[in-house]
Structure formats: structure tokens, C-alpha cells
Motif scaffolding. Structure first.
Motif, PDB file in Angstrom:
ATOM      1  N   GLU A   5      -9.466  -2.818 -22.169  1.00  0.00           N
ATOM      2  CA  GLU A   5      -8.959  -2.666 -23.467  1.00  0.00           C
ATOM      3  C   GLU A   5      -7.476  -1.816 -23.257  1.00  0.00           C
ATOM      4  OE1 GLU A   5      -9.902  -0.888 -27.934  1.00  0.00           O
ATOM      5  OE2 GLU A   5     -11.348  -0.858 -26.178  1.00  0.00           O
ATOM      6  N   LYS A   6      -7.358  -0.644 -22.420  1.00  0.00           N
ATOM      7  CA  LYS A   6      -6.013   0.041 -22.563  1.00  0.00           C
ATOM      8  C   LYS A   6      -5.224  -0.320 -21.585  1.00  0.00           C
ATOM      9  CE  LYS A   6      -8.684   3.956 -24.386  1.00  0.00           C
ATOM     10  NZ  LYS A   6      -9.136   5.411 -24.458  1.00  0.00           N
ATOM     11  N   PRO A   7      -3.765  -0.165 -21.688  1.00  0.00           N
ATOM     12  CA  PRO A   7      -2.981  -0.486 -20.554  1.00  0.00           C
ATOM     13  C   PRO A   7      -3.051   0.449 -19.333  1.00  0.00           C
ATOM     14  CG  PRO A   7      -1.819  -0.233 -22.653  1.00  0.00           C
ATOM     15  CD  PRO A   7      -3.071  -0.029 -22.899  1.00  0.00           C
ATOM     16  N   MET A   8      -2.745  -0.071 -18.041  1.00  0.00           N
ATOM     17  CA  MET A   8      -3.159   0.543 -16.874  1.00  0.00           C
ATOM     18  C   MET A   8      -1.657   1.191 -16.625  1.00  0.00           C
ATOM     19  SD  MET A   8      -5.193  -1.929 -14.629  1.00  0.00           S
ATOM     20  CE  MET A   8      -6.967  -2.430 -15.002  1.00  0.00           C
ATOM     21  N   ALA A   9      -1.903   2.510 -16.048  1.00  0.00           N
ATOM     22  CA  ALA A   9      -0.607   3.287 -15.241  1.00  0.00           C
ATOM     23  C   ALA A   9      -0.873   2.881 -13.972  1.00  0.00           C
ATOM     24  CB  ALA A   9      -0.903   4.783 -15.529  1.00  0.00           C
ATOM     25  N   ILE A  10       0.374   2.340 -13.296  1.00  0.00           N
ATOM     26  CA  ILE A  10       0.410   2.157 -11.747  1.00  0.00           C
ATOM     27  C   ILE A  10       1.549   2.912 -11.242  1.00  0.00           C
ATOM     28  CG2 ILE A  10       0.899  -0.105 -10.456  1.00  0.00           C
ATOM     29  CD1 ILE A  10      -0.039  -1.807 -12.609  1.00  0.00           C
ATOM     30  N   SER A  11       1.282   3.480 -10.159  1.00  0.00           N
ATOM     31  CA  SER A  11       2.350   4.014  -9.219  1.00  0.00           C
ATOM     32  C   SER A  11       2.992   3.025  -8.545  1.00  0.00           C
ATOM     33  CB  SER A  11       1.536   5.016  -8.376  1.00  0.00           C
ATOM     34  OG  SER A  11       2.541   5.375  -7.307  1.00  0.00           O
ATOM     35  N   SER A  12       4.328   2.801  -8.668  1.00  0.00           N
ATOM     36  CA  SER A  12       5.104   1.977  -8.169  1.00  0.00           C
ATOM     37  C   SER A  12       4.982   1.884  -6.442  1.00  0.00           C
ATOM     38  CB  SER A  12       6.502   2.029  -8.717  1.00  0.00           C
ATOM     39  OG  SER A  12       7.139   3.255  -8.276  1.00  0.00           O
ATOM     40  N   PHE A  13       4.798   3.217  -5.984  1.00  0.00           N
ATOM     41  CA  PHE A  13       4.913   3.531  -4.582  1.00  0.00           C
ATOM     42  C   PHE A  13       3.695   2.752  -3.992  1.00  0.00           C
ATOM     43  CE2 PHE A  13       7.789   7.049  -5.738  1.00  0.00           C
ATOM     44  CZ  PHE A  13       8.738   6.858  -4.859  1.00  0.00           C
ATOM     45  N   ASN A  14       2.489   2.689  -4.858  1.00  0.00           N
ATOM     46  CA  ASN A  14       1.438   2.050  -4.296  1.00  0.00           C
ATOM     47  C   ASN A  14       1.575   0.582  -4.014  1.00  0.00           C
ATOM     48  OD1 ASN A  14      -0.300   4.164  -4.067  1.00  0.00           O
ATOM     49  ND2 ASN A  14      -1.112   3.992  -6.288  1.00  0.00           N
ATOM     50  N   LEU A  15       2.575  -0.043  -4.596  1.00  0.00           N
ATOM     51  CA  LEU A  15       3.040  -1.292  -4.372  1.00  0.00           C
ATOM     52  C   LEU A  15       4.074  -1.360  -3.427  1.00  0.00           C
ATOM     53  CD1 LEU A  15       2.915  -2.704  -7.968  1.00  0.00           C
ATOM     54  CD2 LEU A  15       1.197  -3.079  -6.340  1.00  0.00           C
ATOM     55  N   ILE A  16       5.235  -0.840  -3.471  1.00  0.00           N
ATOM     56  CA  ILE A  16       6.367  -0.741  -2.683  1.00  0.00           C
ATOM     57  C   ILE A  16       6.099  -0.384  -1.246  1.00  0.00           C
ATOM     58  CG2 ILE A  16       8.407   0.591  -2.113  1.00  0.00           C
ATOM     59  CD1 ILE A  16       8.632   1.146  -5.031  1.00  0.00           C
ATOM     60  N   LEU A  17       4.958   0.580  -0.854  1.00  0.00           N
ATOM     61  CA  LEU A  17       4.857   0.780   0.462  1.00  0.00           C
ATOM     62  C   LEU A  17       3.839  -0.129   0.959  1.00  0.00           C
ATOM     63  CD1 LEU A  17       4.203   4.613   0.086  1.00  0.00           C
ATOM     64  CD2 LEU A  17       6.238   3.413   0.940  1.00  0.00           C
ATOM     65  N   GLY A  18       4.114  -1.030   1.637  1.00  0.00           N
ATOM     66  CA  GLY A  18       3.525  -2.256   2.215  1.00  0.00           C
ATOM     67  C   GLY A  18       3.750  -3.536   1.476  1.00  0.00           C
ATOM     68  N   ARG A  19       4.653  -3.733   0.624  1.00  0.00           N
ATOM     69  CA  ARG A  19       5.140  -4.933   0.170  1.00  0.00           C
ATOM     70  C   ARG A  19       3.752  -5.654  -0.639  1.00  0.00           C
ATOM     71  NH1 ARG A  19       8.768  -8.121   3.846  1.00  0.00           N
ATOM     72  NH2 ARG A  19       6.812  -8.322   4.972  1.00  0.00           N
ATOM     73  N   LYS A  20       2.971  -4.740  -1.189  1.00  0.00           N
ATOM     74  CA  LYS A  20       1.896  -5.313  -1.681  1.00  0.00           C
ATOM     75  C   LYS A  20       2.041  -5.917  -3.203  1.00  0.00           C
ATOM     76  CE  LYS A  20      -0.438  -1.154   0.209  1.00  0.00           C
ATOM     77  NZ  LYS A  20      -0.847   0.110   0.284  1.00  0.00           N
ATOM     78  N   SER A  21       1.088  -6.864  -3.700  1.00  0.00           N
ATOM     79  CA  SER A  21       1.230  -7.401  -4.947  1.00  0.00           C
ATOM     80  C   SER A  21      -0.061  -7.071  -5.656  1.00  0.00           C
ATOM     81  CB  SER A  21       1.559  -8.922  -4.790  1.00  0.00           C
ATOM     82  OG  SER A  21       0.239  -9.578  -4.365  1.00  0.00           O
ATOM     83  N   LEU A  22       0.282  -7.203  -7.266  1.00  0.00           N
ATOM     84  CA  LEU A  22      -0.890  -6.920  -8.303  1.00  0.00           C
ATOM     85  C   LEU A  22      -0.614  -8.071  -9.192  1.00  0.00           C
ATOM     86  CD1 LEU A  22      -3.043  -5.309  -9.547  1.00  0.00           C
ATOM     87  CD2 LEU A  22      -1.490  -4.058 -10.565  1.00  0.00           C
ATOM     88  N   SER A  23      -1.523  -8.763  -9.375  1.00  0.00           N
ATOM     89  CA  SER A  23      -1.469  -9.921 -10.565  1.00  0.00           C
ATOM     90  C   SER A  23      -2.913 -10.307 -11.199  1.00  0.00           C
ATOM     91  CB  SER A  23      -1.259 -11.193  -9.641  1.00  0.00           C
ATOM     92  OG  SER A  23      -2.030 -11.552  -8.343  1.00  0.00           O
ATOM     93  N   GLY A  24      -2.568 -11.179 -11.895  1.00  0.00           N
ATOM     94  CA  GLY A  24      -3.950 -11.510 -12.604  1.00  0.00           C
ATOM     95  C   GLY A  24      -4.275 -12.939 -12.578  1.00  0.00           C
ATOM     96  N   SER A  25      -5.393 -13.272 -13.046  1.00  0.00           N
ATOM     97  CA  SER A  25      -6.168 -14.800 -12.871  1.00  0.00           C
ATOM     98  C   SER A  25      -6.966 -14.967 -13.925  1.00  0.00           C
ATOM     99  CB  SER A  25      -6.663 -14.917 -11.613  1.00  0.00           C
ATOM    100  OG  SER A  25      -7.140 -16.253 -11.264  1.00  0.00           O
ATOM    101  N   MET A  26      -6.937 -16.182 -14.416  1.00  0.00           N
ATOM    102  CA  MET A  26      -7.975 -16.525 -15.373  1.00  0.00           C
ATOM    103  C   MET A  26      -8.645 -17.926 -15.108  1.00  0.00           C
ATOM    104  SD  MET A  26      -5.405 -17.656 -18.863  1.00  0.00           S
ATOM    105  CE  MET A  26      -6.795 -18.838 -19.268  1.00  0.00           C
ATOM    106  N   ILE A  27      -9.741 -18.163 -15.470  1.00  0.00           N
ATOM    107  CA  ILE A  27     -10.500 -19.209 -15.090  1.00  0.00           C
ATOM    108  C   ILE A  27     -10.033 -20.357 -14.076  1.00  0.00           C
ATOM    109  CG2 ILE A  27     -12.045 -19.419 -17.119  1.00  0.00           C
ATOM    110  CD1 ILE A  27     -10.112 -21.302 -18.564  1.00  0.00           C
ATOM    111  N   GLY A  28      -9.807 -21.573 -14.425  1.00  0.00           N
ATOM    112  CA  GLY A  28      -9.194 -22.539 -13.367  1.00  0.00           C
ATOM    113  C   GLY A  28      -8.959 -23.760 -14.233  1.00  0.00           C
ATOM    114  N   GLY A  29      -8.344 -24.535 -13.542  1.00  0.00           N
ATOM    115  CA  GLY A  29      -8.155 -26.084 -14.194  1.00  0.00           C
ATOM    116  C   GLY A  29      -9.380 -26.854 -13.795  1.00  0.00           C
TER     117      GLY A  29
END
Length: 352
Positions: free
Chosen positions: A274-298
Motif C-alpha cells: 500500500e505504501k511507497p517504497m524507499a529505495i537506495s540508489s546504490f543498491n541498483l548502481i552497484l552491479g547495474r541491477k534493475s528493479l521492475s514490476g509485472s502484472m498478469i500476462g497476455g
């Protein structure tokens, strides 16, 4: 038109109760289905209680249910994929515009003009669409899915939401044999993620806050189980995951999981806190990681998921209930008191 028995909510504070509704006569492209089982999704509860009023306000009476499995009773003259007697399924979508880039790409879930299975404008009868907590439904052939005959129908019904919601990101991001995959949370979505990741050949690790879920996670296919509150156990897995699927809908700190991803790896959210998430940018920058979302499918991908389930004999772990216990099931759902989905035996409507 025909009459159908159903259970509906009259307001945000009303219990679901017996009613009758109208279903349209099948057009040339329609498939009429006698509903045998309907899964209970947490979004049903949110919608019934108007908890998404800011995004998707509920129109009453509301008849939820988008994990529908049934038997075809009649088809329109132009229908080619189904015949009377077939076992078929309907998920979260019953129509889309068919012309947008998303639809042309076979990703109807991202259509800007979709028609959801319930609580969306009904172009045929007016008002809003009514879902699967009913004895029948009529849906355009394009949005009806074939169900492998070997699958238990009660356990197959939740595949139409819980199944595709977890299969789609694993499929889209190419999870395959030999990879290390984490599943955060072992609930209605998470337990399906474990089954799919295991069937795809990945080394599957479940993260849970509950030590009493360790044995069950392994039964479902987990190779390892990590108690996420144990910082030392978490640290042992730093920089080692190819993919993490986060299936938790409660508020939680995803910064505990991002450091576990390896270089160029992905973490995908399918839960919706329900609440927005706080994300440390360094957790993504270090390692060129990605964070994304997904819903059902076609529709195409959902059919692929059902076929995959048929090949690997995958269904949801369900507790089958009569429709008369749906209000009790909602209260238990809030407490996570189910392993792992409720599936309504719609034959129970016959006694109403």
C-alpha cells in the motif's frame, strides 16, 4: 438473455450474498461457460470493499471473480477453437481494443482500453461486468483459454491470476535451468513462483519471515529457505542471484534483497504494498541491477502458462469451499489463513 445465480456485494460494508444476474445470449464470436470453480484472489476482497477507490472505484452491486474454470455449454457460429463440453478458462480480461500496440504485440494486459472480468463497463448489457462468483459467464472467444485435461480443475482455476502473475515475469526475463532464483514470500502468489522456478530448472531459494514455512517451501520445490530476518543468513547470499521475484503485498524493505542480486540481474515486483517504497540508489548502481514490476500476462502467454502447467502437472494448492463460506474466507484471507488459495466449488450455488 438468461438468468444466473451469483453472489454479490451491495456495498463496501455488506457481506457477499445470493442474487441473480443477467448474462447475455452468445453472439457469433462468444463462448458460454458453466462455471465449475472460481479462485479467490486478494484483489477480489480489495474490490468488494472499495479499497482501491482512488484508482478503480467499485460499482455496486459487485460480483467478483477472475480465476474462472468451467465447461463450455454453447458457442457462437463463428467460434472455431471451442465446442460444447470442452473445459475452458477465463482470467482477468474479457476484452480489449485489439488495435493498440500492446494488443498487436499480444500483451492485452497493457491495453489502454481493456475490459476486466468484473467492475468494468459492459458494452453488451450496460452497467458493469460481473465476474466468476456465479454459475455461468459469456466471453468472446479471443479471451477464452484451453485447459489441459490432466489438471485438477479446482487447483487449475487460480492459475488464471496467481499462475500467470508469477509465470509471466519468470518467462519474460528468461529464467532457465542453472540460474539462481529467489522468491520473496510464500503466499498465494509466492507458492506458484516456487513451483514455476523449480519446473524451469532454477536453483530456487525462498525468503520468508516465518520459520514454520520452511518445510512447506521445500515441499513445493525450494532448494533452500532463508529466514529473511536473519541478517547473517541473508549476507551469505550477497551478489549471487540471477533473478528475484517479490510476491509480498505487505509493507517491507526491498533494500534487504537488492544487494543479493548479481551483476546485470533483475528483481521484479508482483506484490503491491500500500505504501511507497524507499529505495537506495546504490543498491541498483552497484552491479547495474534493475528493479521492475509485472502484472498478469497476455492471452497468448496465459495459454503458454496453462500448457506448461499441463506438461509439468502444476496447479495451485487450494482449499475448496462452497460459495456460502465466501465471507468467512475473506476474513481468513486477511489473516493469511489459507494454503495457498481458496477455490470455490460453484456447484454449491445449486442449493440456493
Amino acid at each position: 438473455m438468461s438468468k444466473a445465480k451469483a453472489y454479490s456485494a451491495a456495498s463496501a460494508t455488506s457481506p457477499l450474498a445470493f442474487t441473480t444476474i443477467e448474462r447475455r445470449d452468445p453472439t457469433d464470436t462468444d463462448v458460454a461457460i458453466e462455471i465449475l470453480f472460481c479462485g479467490v484472489c486478494h484483489s477480489d476482497l480489495h474490490q468488494v470493499r472499495n479499497e482501491w477507490s482512488g484508482v478503480m472505484p467499485t460499482v455496486y452491486p459487485c460480483i467478483p471473480g477472475h480465476e474462472i474454470l468451467g465447461r463450455v455449454t454453447k458457442v457462437g457460429s463463428a467460434v472455431t477453437k471451442f465446442k460444447a463440453g470442452d473445459i475452458a478458462a477465463v482470467g482477468c480480461l474479457v476484452d480489449s481494443d485489439g488495435s493498440c500496440p500492446a494488443c498487436k504485440a499480444g500483451e492485452e494486459q497493457f491495453c489502454p482500453n481493456p475490459t476486466l472480468t468484473y467492475n468494468f463497463p459492459d458494452k453488451h448489457l450496460g452497467g458493469v461486468t460481473y465476474g466468476g462468483y456465479s454459475e455461468s459467464v459469456v466471453v468472446d472467444e479471443r479471451f477464452v483459454l484451453r485447459v489441459p485435461e490432466n489438471l485438477d480443475p479446482a487447483g487449475a482455476a487460480p492459475l488464471l491470476c496467481a499462475g500467470i502473475t508469477t509465470y509471466s515475469p519468470l518467462h519474460h526475463w528468461g529464467v532457465t535451468k542453472g540460474q539462481k532464483v529467489g522468491i520473496v514470500g510464500l503466499g498465494g502468489l509466492g507458492h506458484m513462483g516456487v513451483k514455476f522456478a523449480h519446473a524451469l530448472g532454477a536453483h530456487t531459494v525462498v525468503f520468508t519471515t516465518s520459520p514454520n514455512k520452511v518445510e512447506d517451501a521445500k515441499r513445493l520445490g525450494a532448494d533452500e529457505v532463508v529466514i529473511s530476518k536473519d541478517a547473517k543468513e541473508m549476507a551469505k547470499h550477497a551478489f549471487s542471484f540471477d533473478f528475484i521475484l517479490d510476491a509480498v503485498s505487505a509493507d517491507h524493505d526491498i533494500n534487504a534483497y537488492l544487494p543479493l542480486l548479481g551483476r546485470d540481474s533483475h528483481m521484479v515486483l508482483v506484490g503491491a504494498p500500500e505504501k511507497p517504497m524507499a529505495i537506495s540508489s546504490f543498491n541498483l548502481i552497484l552491479g547495474r541491477k534493475s528493479l521492475s514490476g509485472s502484472m498478469i500476462g497476455g492471452i497468448k502467454e496465459t495459454q503458454e502458462m496453462l500448457d506448461f502447467c499441463g506438461e509439468h502437472n502444476i496447479t495451485s494448492d487450494v482449499e475448496v469451499i462452497p460459495i456460502q463460506k465466501i465471507n468467512e474466507a475473506y476474513e481468513r484471507l486477511i489473516k493469511s489463513d489459507v494454503k495457498y488459495r481458496f477455490s470455490i466449488d460453484m456447484a454449491s450455488l445449486k442449493s440456493e
